[in-house]
Design a protein around this motif. Structure first.
Motif, short mmCIF file in Angstrom:
data_model
loop_
_atom_site.label_atom_id
_atom_site.label_comp_id
_atom_site.label_asym_id
_atom_site.label_seq_id
_atom_site.Cartn_x
_atom_site.Cartn_y
_atom_site.Cartn_z
N ILE A 108 -3.70 10.59 -11.78
CA ILE A 108 -3.98 9.56 -10.79
C ILE A 108 -4.55 8.29 -11.42
O ILE A 108 -4.07 7.18 -11.13
N LEU B 239 1.17 9.04 -6.32
CA LEU B 239 1.12 10.45 -5.95
C LEU B 239 2.46 11.18 -5.99
O LEU B 239 2.49 12.39 -6.28
N GLY C 104 0.77 4.05 -3.02
CA GLY C 104 0.51 5.47 -2.79
C GLY C 104 1.65 6.35 -3.26
O GLY C 104 1.43 7.41 -3.87
N ASN C 105 2.87 5.92 -2.98
CA ASN C 105 4.04 6.69 -3.41
C ASN C 105 4.14 6.74 -4.93
O ASN C 105 4.42 7.79 -5.51
N ALA D 21 -2.46 4.84 -11.36
CA ALA D 21 -3.08 3.72 -10.65
C ALA D 21 -3.20 2.50 -11.56
O ALA D 21 -2.95 1.37 -11.13
N GLY E 113 0.81 -1.21 0.00
CA GLY E 113 0.00 0.00 0.00
C GLY E 113 0.84 1.26 0.00
O GLY E 113 0.52 2.24 -0.69
N VAL E 114 1.93 1.25 0.77
CA VAL E 114 2.84 2.39 0.81
C VAL E 114 3.47 2.59 -0.56
O VAL E 114 3.57 3.73 -1.06
#
Length: 413
Positions: free
Chosen positions: A269, A62, A58-59, A273, A54-55
């Motif tokens: 985004i 974003l 997100g990195n 993603a 998850g980290v």
């Protein structure tokens, strides 16, 4: 909406730069704390499941490339600002600029070879020497040339996944085995033996690390010009354009900034993603990782950089606690960037605490929070007492050929 500070400082430039110097650590922390491939590929090291995945997700969506891009935008804008000031004082803009770039190159090479392999300063110095040639270009010209450079970057970067695909299909061809191993060490999933050796090296003494780093990185500045110099120059030119048309100095209407937030994040985004999910579903295959991180994000990343810049300008509050702290961090970006390297290498390398390879991808962000706190806590008090950050003073003094006055805090009220 435009805001200036003492000495014709633009608060917007300093604030955006402050966010960038903090944000870039979100990505660099992986390069400080783990084997190189982990930067691009979570399956290489540090965990690729649960919170660690998850980290990474997100990195990647974003921040990856966007904070570096902000840095490059600001470098281009600052180049024009320095040129304007030199010209206003009747000085030679070329002499002032190239003296700054030469000394920045010296700092960058020392940083690269003596402290950390991920230095970006030497690259900025070399590209900055080229960017000066565009100092008088119109906004339209800067944007057109920047877009052309991104096309070149896309083509150059495409050779990396192409080589990965060829090496996978034809591992027996002369040179293919070596190329495949090199790509795995940089982007893929290196062998357990290689990872063990890398961790053992970085948990050792400074001399062994420095010798290995120089052996691997002695030609990195020149290789970087070919590999990603096109994109860096494009970003600097975009930054010049954004400075010249008032975007980075807060002169646009708020509605225009919000439009760029919507464009940048609205397009960026979903695309990022989708690319992240593609890599996950491929089990982080070498071709997929190199394609997604090095090629397919090239045309999208500038939109998200603009979105980030616009959002920061919209959210900043002159005189506010956080804005003042971020602006101070941005004024001292050179000191804070190099200071971050000294702190992190001391924490992770063997001549310090030896945490290299010991923390998971999620755990290393506790270190990020600590470093952020230090930067935000010390930058403003320092600038309330002194005119420059310590390394900014040294850089300016060397470039000017004489010691600059340090007395008089620029943020004192």
């Amino acid at each position: 909406m435009a805001t200036t500070m003492a000495g014709d400082r633009h608060l917007t430039l300093d604030t955006v730069r402050g966010v960038a110097v903090l944000g870039i650590l979100l990505l660099n922390i992986i390069a400080f704390s783990m084997p190189p491939a982990a930067y691009f590929n979570p399956a290489a090291y540090g965990g690729a499941e649960g919170i660690d995945l998850g980290v990474w997700f997100g990195n990647f969506v974003l921040f990856d490339g966007k904070m570096r891009g902000l840095f490059s935008f600001l470098f281009g804008a600052s180049t024009l600002l320095v040129i304007e000031r030199a010209t206003a004082k009747g000085e030679s803009a070329a002499k002032v600029h190239y003296a700054r770039m030469i000394w920045l190159l010296v700092f960058g090479l020392l940083h690269l070879w003596a402290i950390w392999w991920g230095d970006i300063l030497n690259h900025y110095a070399l590209i900055g020497m080229i960017a000066f040639l565009f100092r008088n270009a119109r906004v339209k010209t800067l944007l057109i040339v920047g877009c052309i450079l991104l096309v070149v970057q896309f083509i150059v970067s495409a050779f990396i996944p192409m080589l990965a695909a060829i090496a996978q299909v034809n591992p027996g061809k002369p040179g293919m085995a070596e190329a495949f191993e090199g790509l795995k060490q940089g982007f893929g999933q290196p062998s357990t033996e290689w990872l063990t050796e890398d961790v053992a090296l970085h948990r050792g003494g400074w001399w062994a690390i420095a010798v290995e780093r120089f052996s691997e990185a002695k030609w990195l500045p020149l290789a970087g010009l070919i590999q990603y110099g096109w994109e860096t120059l494009a970003y600097m030119l975009f930054g010049m354009a954004a400075y010249r048309n008032g975007m980075l100095t807060g002169q646009w209407e708020r509605r225009r900034y919000w439009r760029w937030v919507a464009i940048g994040f609205g397009i960026g985004i979903p695309v990022y993603a989708a690319l992240a999910l593609w890599m996950i579903r491929s089990d982080f295959g070498l071709v997929e990782v190199t394609s997604a991180t090095m090629v397919l994000t090239t045309p999208i990343r500038p939109l998200m950089i603009m979105g980030w810049a616009a959002l920061i300008v919209l959210l900043m509050r002159p005189g506010g606690f956080l804005t003042d702290r971020l602006a101070a961090a941005g004024r001292m970006a050179f000191t804070n960037y190099l200071g971050t390297s000294l702190i992190c290498t001391t924490l992770f390398y063997g001549y310090g605490l030896g945490w290299y390879g010991a923390l998971s991808r999620a755990e290393v962000y506790l270190v990020v929070l600590g470093v952020w706190a230090l930067i935000l806590l010390w930058s403003k008090p320092w600038l309330e007492r002194f005119a420059y950050g310590p390394l900014e003073w040294l850089w300016r003094s060397l470039a000017r050929g004489r010691a600059q006055a340090m007395a008089g805090g620029v943020l004192a009220r």
